[in-house]
Design a protein around this motif. Structure first.
Motif, PDB file in Angstrom:
ATOM      1  N   ALA A 195      -3.568  10.469   3.449  1.00 49.32           N
ATOM      2  CA  ALA A 195      -3.391   9.109   2.921  1.00 49.32           C
ATOM      3  C   ALA A 195      -2.630   8.263   3.941  1.00 49.32           C
ATOM      4  O   ALA A 195      -2.997   7.105   4.198  1.00 49.32           O
ATOM      5  CB  ALA A 195      -2.643   9.178   1.600  1.00 49.32           C
ATOM      6  N   TYR A 196      -1.610   8.858   4.489  1.00 50.06           N
ATOM      7  CA  TYR A 196      -0.838   8.129   5.494  1.00 50.06           C
ATOM      8  C   TYR A 196      -1.706   7.839   6.713  1.00 50.06           C
ATOM      9  O   TYR A 196      -1.649   6.752   7.288  1.00 50.06           O
ATOM     10  CB  TYR A 196       0.391   8.929   5.915  1.00 50.06           C
ATOM     11  CG  TYR A 196       1.526   8.887   4.927  1.00 50.06           C
ATOM     12  CD1 TYR A 196       1.939  10.048   4.267  1.00 50.06           C
ATOM     13  CD2 TYR A 196       2.209   7.694   4.672  1.00 50.06           C
ATOM     14  CE1 TYR A 196       2.987  10.013   3.361  1.00 50.06           C
ATOM     15  CE2 TYR A 196       3.263   7.646   3.755  1.00 50.06           C
ATOM     16  CZ  TYR A 196       3.650   8.818   3.107  1.00 50.06           C
ATOM     17  OH  TYR A 196       4.689   8.782   2.220  1.00 50.06           O
ATOM     18  N   GLU A 204       0.839  -1.213   0.000  1.00 55.37           N
ATOM     19  CA  GLU A 204       0.000   0.000   0.000  1.00 55.37           C
ATOM     20  C   GLU A 204       0.863   1.249   0.000  1.00 55.37           C
ATOM     21  O   GLU A 204       0.589   2.226  -0.685  1.00 55.37           O
ATOM     22  CB  GLU A 204      -0.893   0.018   1.248  1.00 55.37           C
ATOM     23  CG  GLU A 204      -1.983  -1.037   1.251  1.00 55.37           C
ATOM     24  CD  GLU A 204      -3.117  -0.728   0.288  1.00 55.37           C
ATOM     25  OE1 GLU A 204      -3.252   0.454  -0.126  1.00 55.37           O
ATOM     26  OE2 GLU A 204      -3.839  -1.645  -0.079  1.00 55.37           O
ATOM     27  N   LEU A 205       1.907   1.175   0.811  1.00 57.32           N
ATOM     28  CA  LEU A 205       2.800   2.327   0.878  1.00 57.32           C
ATOM     29  C   LEU A 205       3.432   2.604  -0.466  1.00 57.32           C
ATOM     30  O   LEU A 205       3.475   3.748  -0.922  1.00 57.32           O
ATOM     31  CB  LEU A 205       3.906   2.053   1.919  1.00 57.32           C
ATOM     32  CG  LEU A 205       3.583   2.422   3.358  1.00 57.32           C
ATOM     33  CD1 LEU A 205       4.707   1.957   4.290  1.00 57.32           C
ATOM     34  CD2 LEU A 205       3.386   3.915   3.527  1.00 57.32           C
ATOM     35  N   LEU A 228       0.939   4.152  -2.881  1.00 50.83           N
ATOM     36  CA  LEU A 228       0.224   5.413  -2.595  1.00 50.83           C
ATOM     37  C   LEU A 228       0.423   6.392  -3.733  1.00 50.83           C
ATOM     38  O   LEU A 228       1.524   6.794  -4.044  1.00 50.83           O
ATOM     39  CB  LEU A 228       0.756   6.032  -1.302  1.00 50.83           C
ATOM     40  CG  LEU A 228       0.152   5.547   0.007  1.00 50.83           C
ATOM     41  CD1 LEU A 228       0.783   6.296   1.181  1.00 50.83           C
ATOM     42  CD2 LEU A 228      -1.348   5.756   0.036  1.00 50.83           C
ATOM     43  N   ARG A 229      -0.713   6.761  -4.315  1.00 51.67           N
ATOM     44  CA  ARG A 229      -0.605   7.667  -5.451  1.00 51.67           C
ATOM     45  C   ARG A 229      -0.293   9.087  -4.965  1.00 51.67           C
ATOM     46  O   ARG A 229       0.552   9.778  -5.477  1.00 51.67           O
ATOM     47  CB  ARG A 229      -1.902   7.652  -6.236  1.00 51.67           C
ATOM     48  CG  ARG A 229      -1.998   6.470  -7.216  1.00 51.67           C
ATOM     49  CD  ARG A 229      -3.317   6.470  -7.952  1.00 51.67           C
ATOM     50  NE  ARG A 229      -4.428   6.307  -7.016  1.00 51.67           N
ATOM     51  CZ  ARG A 229      -5.712   6.342  -7.381  1.00 51.67           C
ATOM     52  NH1 ARG A 229      -6.030   6.550  -8.614  1.00 51.67           N
ATOM     53  NH2 ARG A 229      -6.658   6.180  -6.501  1.00 51.67           N
ATOM     54  N   GLU A 230      -1.011   9.505  -3.943  1.00 56.45           N
ATOM     55  CA  GLU A 230      -0.740  10.838  -3.407  1.00 56.45           C
ATOM     56  C   GLU A 230      -0.259  10.679  -1.968  1.00 56.45           C
ATOM     57  O   GLU A 230      -0.987  10.147  -1.128  1.00 56.45           O
ATOM     58  CB  GLU A 230      -2.030  11.685  -3.388  1.00 56.45           C
ATOM     59  CG  GLU A 230      -2.500  12.083  -4.765  1.00 56.45           C
ATOM     60  CD  GLU A 230      -3.818  12.849  -4.687  1.00 56.45           C
ATOM     61  OE1 GLU A 230      -4.423  13.030  -5.732  1.00 56.45           O
ATOM     62  OE2 GLU A 230      -4.220  13.246  -3.563  1.00 56.45           O
ATOM     63  N   ARG A 231       0.972  11.075  -1.804  1.00 57.44           N
ATOM     64  CA  ARG A 231       1.534  10.889  -0.469  1.00 57.44           C
ATOM     65  C   ARG A 231       1.146  12.074   0.425  1.00 57.44           C
ATOM     66  O   ARG A 231       1.964  12.871   0.867  1.00 57.44           O
ATOM     67  CB  ARG A 231       3.052  10.770  -0.554  1.00 57.44           C
ATOM     68  CG  ARG A 231       3.469   9.491  -1.254  1.00 57.44           C
ATOM     69  CD  ARG A 231       4.983   9.336  -1.280  1.00 57.44           C
ATOM     70  NE  ARG A 231       5.294   8.080  -1.968  1.00 57.44           N
ATOM     71  CZ  ARG A 231       5.394   6.900  -1.342  1.00 57.44           C
ATOM     72  NH1 ARG A 231       5.265   6.814  -0.044  1.00 57.44           N
ATOM     73  NH2 ARG A 231       5.652   5.801  -2.026  1.00 57.44           N
ATOM     74  N   THR A 232      -0.144  12.146   0.611  1.00 56.14           N
ATOM     75  CA  THR A 232      -0.641  13.223   1.459  1.00 56.14           C
ATOM     76  C   THR A 232      -0.669  12.743   2.903  1.00 56.14           C
ATOM     77  O   THR A 232      -0.656  11.518   3.168  1.00 56.14           O
ATOM     78  CB  THR A 232      -2.059  13.633   1.045  1.00 56.14           C
ATOM     79  OG1 THR A 232      -2.912  12.492   1.219  1.00 56.14           O
ATOM     80  CG2 THR A 232      -2.088  14.114  -0.386  1.00 56.14           C
ATOM     81  N   GLU A 242      -4.822   7.509   6.878  1.00 54.92           N
ATOM     82  CA  GLU A 242      -5.833   6.479   6.606  1.00 54.92           C
ATOM     83  C   GLU A 242      -5.183   5.102   6.653  1.00 54.92           C
ATOM     84  O   GLU A 242      -5.742   4.162   7.233  1.00 54.92           O
ATOM     85  CB  GLU A 242      -6.446   6.744   5.237  1.00 54.92           C
ATOM     86  CG  GLU A 242      -7.681   5.860   4.980  1.00 54.92           C
ATOM     87  CD  GLU A 242      -8.301   6.112   3.624  1.00 54.92           C
ATOM     88  OE1 GLU A 242      -8.039   7.194   3.047  1.00 54.92           O
ATOM     89  OE2 GLU A 242      -9.015   5.234   3.153  1.00 54.92           O
ATOM     90  N   LEU A 243      -4.051   5.006   6.042  1.00 56.17           N
ATOM     91  CA  LEU A 243      -3.330   3.732   6.055  1.00 56.17           C
ATOM     92  C   LEU A 243      -2.946   3.374   7.480  1.00 56.17           C
ATOM     93  O   LEU A 243      -3.086   2.211   7.903  1.00 56.17           O
ATOM     94  CB  LEU A 243      -2.073   3.854   5.174  1.00 56.17           C
ATOM     95  CG  LEU A 243      -1.249   2.591   4.955  1.00 56.17           C
ATOM     96  CD1 LEU A 243      -2.109   1.466   4.388  1.00 56.17           C
ATOM     97  CD2 LEU A 243      -0.084   2.882   3.994  1.00 56.17           C
TER      98      LEU A 243
END
Lengths: 510, 267
Positions: A133-134, A122-123, A126-130, A136-137
């Motif tokens: 996003a982190y 998943e890491l 990650l398309r957008e390393r916002t 959420e993961l």
């Protein structure tokens, strides 16, 4: 016919209803939450795709962790052999009631990547390393780790959150202290250590502090109040000045703070930081020339009692200001100033204050003539105990004044003696080269040319004195002895140009 | 008949004098005279008052400046003005006292008593008629000049009221000071010695008529007066050589000021 048709339609409808269970993979955690509906699912034959970590597995039977349902391979099916060490599998099947109990009949089983592999995947994907996003993961990892009580995996959550925090941190504008404070407030939610939160808070307040210093105005009171309320230990005076620590911190606050790991030292740093801000609020409104130094010192003593060095420094500043302006002070103020200097073990400054004040007054007092000189002499005596200067002024006043009694009295109190028109100290008198007349005095004899003082010293005070003034001379006779007895008469004459009367004759009255 | 006519003429003179008309004339004349005198007197008084104010002011200024001669003249004018006005209050006494003191201070004898009598002795020895010549010389040179004394007055036994104790000898010739019966007549005499500061005019310096072996210096009794002002006292050269004596003199002068009923301005 109609019954069968109805059954088929019902089956078709049920298949349609079962379609969602088939399409979405559920975690065992979410499936477990539906436990109360399992019997219904067993009736309807809903197909589920479930994934989770198995706790045990044979060729036909499977148990998932944290799930008390038995998973059985359908008849004629055997679970495939697992190729990796991952204990995460995905099963497709449905609930059925067998032998009076619910079981999940597995139609198909597939090994899935482990949670950790999935996380890495998943890491990487990650398309957008916002930050979000982190987060959420990280939340997924956190939830997963929490469900499976996997502490090691939970650490991965903290790590992912940390990445998100860093990302969010990077996106803050330079100097956005409030943003940093808001971020710091959320750190516990992301399993971050308290020390990191402290670090962010410290850094945020340091931003506010730096910004206020750049503005050139004293920091607002509310910054100090916020510091006191936010940083533990900020309100607790240090038991020692911690000079070394203070020096180190002030040289590089952020690094020092970050490198400090023990709680006790961090509390001291909080106090030091707060102290600097509080000091700035105090010193920012103080007069730079120190005229209100004592008031400033009192405030520092109240807020920062451990900074006794600054308290003394400000007091000294005011005293030096007052010393520089002592010529404008009144007598009471200069006396107080001298007392303050003496109390601080600075007698030189005390003397300097009084001397400067007297020097400033001298010209004005001289204008008043003998009276002003006398007043100046009194001041030198009372304030400086300067008998030498006082007597010098009194002698000057004596020569100027027509009324000499009061001045003469003061000079005599200073151990001066009038001799041949001059004022001499007793030491000077004694130090004069011995002459015949003084020798006679010490022997109790009187000789022509003696002054009245010498005659008195030699043979004592006369019984009676008669003085007669004619133009430009005074003739006087001192009588020793009573009337109607043998009497000694000592005659003095003082001409106008002579400073003192001198003995000119002596007679014995029979 | 003649007697009757004569008698008749006398009766006519007296009756004419006492007639109403003549009485009126006399009354008018007296009134005119009285009014004129009153006007003259009022004018004299107001002029004297103006003189008094100016002269006192100038006299004080002269004293402060040390100009004794000028002060004497101003206080003399002030004293004359007081006489014209007829004032006898404390302030008036002060002005008159200043007149006396400035007069004495500006007319002090040129030589000391010792030098005067020494001259007298020298005249006696050098000239055959030295004594008489001396008395003439004294009258011309020292007559009516002043001396100021700070001394003790004793009860006298020579007819004088007070005696000044001043044991002086010129060679072996003693000198005696004689004050006279009227010397400080107002000073109460109680048989005890009293310390005073006073001034008096020299009257005569003669050889004692009886013994011819002592000199007698006489002072004019009517001129003697007690001194009051400390500044004037210092101005003539008196200066104490110790503080105790200076204080004693100041107290003595203050006492004498009170005795004289003087009210110094500003006190």
């Amino acid at each position: 016919m109609r019954t069968a048709f109805r059954i088929q339609v019902g089956l078709l409808l049920l298949c349609g209803a079962a379609a969602p269970g088939l399409a979405a993979t559920r975690s065992i955690e979410s499936f477990q939450k539906l436990e109360s509906e399992w019997p219904t699912f067993a009736l309807t034959g809903t197909v589920f795709t479930l994934e989770g970590r198995y706790s045990s597995m044979s060729k036909t039977a499977l148990r998932f962790e944290k799930c008390n349902l038995s998973f059985q391979a359908r008849e004629g099916y055997q679970f495939p052999r697992l190729l990796t060490r991952s204990r995460t599998v995905e099963v497709v099947g449905s609930l059925q009631k067998r032998r009076g109990r619910l079981e999940f009949v597995v139609d198909r089983l597939k090994q899935m990547p482990s949670d950790l592999d999935r996380l890495h995947s998943e890491l990487a994907g990650l398309r957008e390393r916002t930050a979000e996003a982190y987060y959420e993961l990280g939340r997924w990892v956190q939830a997963r780790a929490s469900f499976y009580e996997d502490e090691e995996f939970a650490q991965e959550a903290a790590d992912i959150f940390w990445r998100g925090i860093q990302q969010e941190r990077r996106q803050l504008e330079d100097g956005d202290a409030e943003g940093l404070l808001a971020l710091a407030a959320r750190l516990p939610d992301y399993n971050q250590p308290a020390s990191l939160q402290q670090e962010y808070v410290h850094e945020a307040f340091h931003m506010l502090w730096s910004a206020s210093q750049k503005e050139g105005e004293p920091p607002a009171e509310n910054l100090a109040v916020r510091l006191k309320e936010t940083l533990d230990g900020a309100d607790t005076p240090l038991t020692d000045p911690a000079s070394e620590l203070r020096r180190e911190y002030l040289a590089d606050p952020l690094t020092t703070y970050r490198d400090t790991t023990d709680e006790e030292t961090r509390l001291k740093l909080h106090r030091i930081f707060y102290g600097e801000v509080r000091l700035a609020t105090i010193e920012g409104v103080a007069d730079p020339d120190g005229r209100d130094g004592y008031m400033t010192a009192a405030k520092i003593g109240q807020w920062l009692p451990e900074r006794s060095d600054l308290v003394e420094s400000w007091r000294q500043k005011e005293l030096m200001y007052r010393l520089a302006n002592v010529t404008e002070a009144d007598r009471r103020d200069v006396v107080e100033l001298a007392e303050l200097f003496n109390a601080r073990g600075q007698p030189a400054h005390a003397r300097q204050a009084i001397t400067a004040w007297l020097d400033a007054r001298e010209a004005r007092l001289r204008e008043r003539g003998p009276g002003g000189l006398m007043q100046l002499a009194d001041e030198h005596l009372s304030l400086l105990e300067d008998r030498s200067k006082a007597s010098e002024l009194l002698i000057e006043a004596y020569e100027l004044s027509p009324v000499k009694d009061e001045i003469a009295e003061r000079l005599e109190k200073l151990d001066f003696v009038r001799e041949e028109g001059r004022w001499l100290t007793k030491e000077e008198l004694r130090a004069r080269p011995p002459d015949e007349l003084e020798a006679a005095v010490s022997e109790g004899r009187i000789e022509l040319g003696m002054t009245g003082r010498q005659v008195r010293q030699a043979i004592g005070v006369p019984t009676a004195v008669t003085r007669i003034a004619s133009r430009k001379q005074i003739y006087e006779i001192w009588i020793y002895g009573e009337r109607d007895s043998s009497r000694l008469a000592v005659h003095f004459l003082k001409r106008d140009h002579q400073p003192q009367a001198k003995m000119v004759a002596i007679s014995q009255e029979r | 008949m003649e007697t009757g006519r004569i008698r008749h003429r006398r009766n006519f003179s007296v009756s004419r004098l006492l007639s109403p008309f003549s009485l009126v004339i006399v009354a008018v004349a007296l009134t005119l005279f009285g009014t004129g005198y009153w006007m003259f007197r009022s004018s004299e008084v107001s002029q004297a008052e103006a003189t008094l104010i100016a002269a006192e002011e100038k006299g004080v200024a002269a004293l402060n400046a040390g100009h004794i001669e000028v002060a004497k003249l101003e206080f003399a004018a002030a004293a004359a003005a007081l006489d014209a006005i007829g004032r006898e209050d404390g302030h008036a006494r002060w002005i008159r006292q200043m007149h006396r003191e400035t007069t004495a201070a500006s007319e002090l004898a040129a030589d000391s008593l010792f030098e005067i009598v020494a001259q007298a002795e020298q005249w006696r020895r050098q000239q055959e008629s030295g004594v008489r010549a001396w008395e003439d010389h004294f009258r011309l040179t020292y007559g009516e000049t002043w001396m100021v004394f700070e001394t003790t007055l004793w009860p006298a036994d020579d007819g004088s009221r007070h005696r000044i104790d001043f044991p002086l000898e010129i060679g072996e010739t003693p000198v005696r000071l004689v004050t006279g019966a009227a010397f400080l007549a107002d000073l109460p005499e109680n048989g005890e010695p009293r310390e005073v500061v006073l001034a008096a005019q020299l009257k005569r310096c003669r050889l004692d008529r009886a013994t011819r072996e002592s000199w007698v210096v006489e002072f004019e009794p009517a001129t003697a007066f007690l001194w009051s002002d400390l500044e004037n006292y210092r101005a003539i050269g008196f200066e104490a050589d110790d503080l105790h004596a200076a204080k004693k003199t100041a107290e003595l002068l203050a006492k004498q000021t009170a005795q004289l009923g003087i009210e110094k301005p500003g006190t």
